[in-house]
Design an enzyme around this catalytic site. Sequence first.
Site, PDB file in Angstrom:
ATOM      1  N   SER A 125     -11.418  -1.853  11.453  1.00 33.80           N
ATOM      2  CA  SER A 125     -11.795  -1.638  10.052  1.00 33.80           C
ATOM      3  C   SER A 125     -13.275  -1.893   9.833  1.00 33.80           C
ATOM      4  O   SER A 125     -13.880  -2.729  10.520  1.00 33.80           O
ATOM      5  CB  SER A 125     -10.984  -2.597   9.182  1.00 33.80           C
ATOM      6  OG  SER A 125     -11.522  -2.658   7.896  1.00 33.80           O
ATOM      7  N   TYR A 150      -8.577 -11.061   6.543  1.00 33.09           N
ATOM      8  CA  TYR A 150      -8.118  -9.774   7.090  1.00 33.09           C
ATOM      9  C   TYR A 150      -9.179  -9.211   8.040  1.00 33.09           C
ATOM     10  O   TYR A 150      -8.893  -8.879   9.186  1.00 33.09           O
ATOM     11  CB  TYR A 150      -7.843  -8.795   5.947  1.00 33.09           C
ATOM     12  CG  TYR A 150      -7.868  -7.349   6.364  1.00 33.09           C
ATOM     13  CD1 TYR A 150      -9.014  -6.583   6.170  1.00 33.09           C
ATOM     14  CD2 TYR A 150      -6.775  -6.755   6.956  1.00 33.09           C
ATOM     15  CE1 TYR A 150      -9.051  -5.241   6.566  1.00 33.09           C
ATOM     16  CE2 TYR A 150      -6.805  -5.430   7.353  1.00 33.09           C
ATOM     17  CZ  TYR A 150      -7.954  -4.681   7.155  1.00 33.09           C
ATOM     18  OH  TYR A 150      -7.992  -3.372   7.565  1.00 33.09           O
ATOM     19  N   LYS A 154      -9.446  -8.612  12.366  1.00 33.78           N
ATOM     20  CA  LYS A 154      -9.865  -7.372  13.049  1.00 33.78           C
ATOM     21  C   LYS A 154     -10.989  -7.677  14.049  1.00 33.78           C
ATOM     22  O   LYS A 154     -11.003  -7.179  15.165  1.00 33.78           O
ATOM     23  CB  LYS A 154     -10.345  -6.331  12.025  1.00 33.78           C
ATOM     24  CG  LYS A 154      -9.251  -5.835  11.096  1.00 33.78           C
ATOM     25  CD  LYS A 154      -8.160  -5.054  11.846  1.00 33.78           C
ATOM     26  CE  LYS A 154      -7.165  -4.429  10.897  1.00 33.78           C
ATOM     27  NZ  LYS A 154      -6.073  -3.733  11.597  1.00 33.78           N
TER      28      LYS A 154
HETATM   29  C1  WQD Z   1     -12.010  -0.255  -2.897  1.00 29.33           C
HETATM   30  C2  WQD Z   1     -12.950  -0.451  -4.093  1.00 29.33           C
HETATM   31  C3  WQD Z   1     -12.773  -2.614  -5.060  1.00 29.33           C
HETATM   32  C4  WQD Z   1      -8.617  -2.073  -6.404  1.00 29.33           C
HETATM   33  C5  WQD Z   1      -9.758  -2.546   2.246  1.00 29.33           C
HETATM   34  C6  WQD Z   1      -9.939  -2.973   3.677  1.00 29.33           C
HETATM   35  C7  WQD Z   1     -10.095  -1.760   4.553  1.00 29.33           C
HETATM   36  C8  WQD Z   1      -8.945  -0.856   4.349  1.00 29.33           C
HETATM   37  C9  WQD Z   1      -8.871  -0.416   2.887  1.00 29.33           C
HETATM   38  C10 WQD Z   1      -6.888  -0.947   5.553  1.00 29.33           C
HETATM   39  C11 WQD Z   1     -13.619  -1.805  -4.093  1.00 29.33           C
HETATM   40  C12 WQD Z   1     -12.301  -1.554  -6.037  1.00 29.33           C
HETATM   41  C13 WQD Z   1      -9.877  -1.906  -5.827  1.00 29.33           C
HETATM   42  C14 WQD Z   1      -8.488  -2.147  -7.812  1.00 29.33           C
HETATM   43  C15 WQD Z   1     -10.864  -1.878  -8.019  1.00 29.33           C
HETATM   44  N1  WQD Z   1      -7.762  -1.520   4.708  1.00 29.33           N
HETATM   45  N2  WQD Z   1     -10.970  -1.807  -6.631  1.00 29.33           N
HETATM   46  N3  WQD Z   1      -9.630  -2.051  -8.566  1.00 29.33           N
HETATM   47  O1  WQD Z   1     -11.154  -3.576  -0.214  1.00 29.33           O
HETATM   48  O2  WQD Z   1     -12.736  -1.608   0.119  1.00 29.33           O
HETATM   49  O3  WQD Z   1     -10.956  -1.992   1.785  1.00 29.33           O
HETATM   50  O4  WQD Z   1      -8.712  -1.613   2.109  1.00 29.33           O
HETATM   51  O5  WQD Z   1      -6.879   0.146   6.022  1.00 29.33           O
HETATM   52  O6  WQD Z   1     -10.136  -2.194   5.887  1.00 29.33           O
HETATM   53  O7  WQD Z   1     -11.126  -3.742   3.794  1.00 29.33           O
HETATM   54  O8  WQD Z   1     -10.310  -1.214  -0.457  1.00 29.33           O
HETATM   55  O9  WQD Z   1      -9.106   0.033  -2.220  1.00 29.33           O
HETATM   56  O10 WQD Z   1      -8.992  -2.494  -2.222  1.00 29.33           O
HETATM   57  O11 WQD Z   1     -11.127  -1.372  -2.837  1.00 29.33           O
HETATM   58  O12 WQD Z   1     -11.874  -1.793  -8.736  1.00 29.33           O
HETATM   59  O13 WQD Z   1      -7.375  -2.304  -8.388  1.00 29.33           O
HETATM   60  O14 WQD Z   1     -12.181  -0.371  -5.275  1.00 29.33           O
HETATM   61  O15 WQD Z   1     -13.529  -3.617  -5.728  1.00 29.33           O
HETATM   62  O16 WQD Z   1     -14.923  -1.646  -4.637  1.00 29.33           O
HETATM   63  P1  WQD Z   1     -11.374  -2.189   0.234  1.00 29.33           P
HETATM   64  P2  WQD Z   1      -9.789  -1.269  -1.966  1.00 29.33           P
END
Ligand code: WQD
Length: 336
Positions: A125, A150, A154
Amino acid sequence: MKVLVTGGLGFIGSETVIALYKNGHEPVIVDNLSNSKIEVLDNIEKVSGKRPTFYKVDCCDYEGFKKVFEKEGKMDAVIHFAGLKAVGESTKKPVEYYTNNLLSSLVLVRLMKEFGMKNIIFSSSATVYGVPERVPLVETDPVGHATNPYGETKIMIERILQDAAKADSSLNVCLLRYFNPIGADPSGLLGEDPNGIPNNIMPYISQVAAGKLKTLHVFGNDYPTPDGTGVRDYIHVVDLAEGHVAALKKLATNPGVVIYNLGTGKGTSVFELIAAFEKATGIKIPYVIDPRRPGDVAENYANADKAFEELGWKAKLNVEDACRDSYRFQTTTASK
Ligand code: WQD
């Protein structure tokens, strides 16, 4: 090739099984159903016309997992998806994340050795880069301090696999660093369907659009980014799946340890994602601004040149395609 797919009923795993079939491979799925559903097996069959061999096994369970190797005999490669994967959740349950993600990988490496398997693709990741010193990220950028447990798991698993390959030059390890996987199979039958309230933004937005959730909570609009919201490299899961097929071909050349970013090379902010979803589906997404989420970074997107140069792979679909496909899955198949 006969390919063992751990976590093969999950979001990325199941789409990769479709891509494996499309490219003439034979997938064997192991999954403990902790964040996936058995119905995915039927939907894989509907999409691909084939039903993979499936074992309900927890990869942490050495005896149970060993039976799969005994039954299946020689397998040419393993793609290791199985693992807990939510940034936010991992800051609340660190020990569960370390136990599950590290132990499952250690058991897998031990069984690979016992059964003479030489090829592994690991689902890593972009979080391994921690708080990026600069973007876009390249594979030689420093890895070492993720902003959450998490991401730490990785990093540790990448290190375990690289050390194992140092000790055994016949081992081929491909570390695929995913950026943000989104979207769904265009059939609407496979997609991201986490248990409970989604941690990731795309299934959350899709459930708001489908009327299952009321409002999207935007975690912070005070980041040092163009519109203040978090910027990520959202890659369609169909493109991501094809990247694994390309990686299998690379392993067949006995490359030792190879590492690739799998991203589009383009950063998209939360507000831009909302706009793309509304454009793709015609549905307005109500949202409120919340405080930042612990563990989040401001910007994270890939330089994906190396995967193109060495694997001949690059993303073909865009964020709007992913929004359309994600919404179709949400309204066709996802848990009600
Ligand atoms: C994306 C953006 C949040 C939810 C993680 C792991 C990565 C992969 C994907 C597995 C960020 C914003 C999110 C919400 C929001 N994991 N957000 N409201 O954290 O970038 O990545 O998940 O495959 O390895 O690190 O993904 O979708 O949680 O967040 O505003 O309800 O959306 O702050 O900017 P993330 P995410």
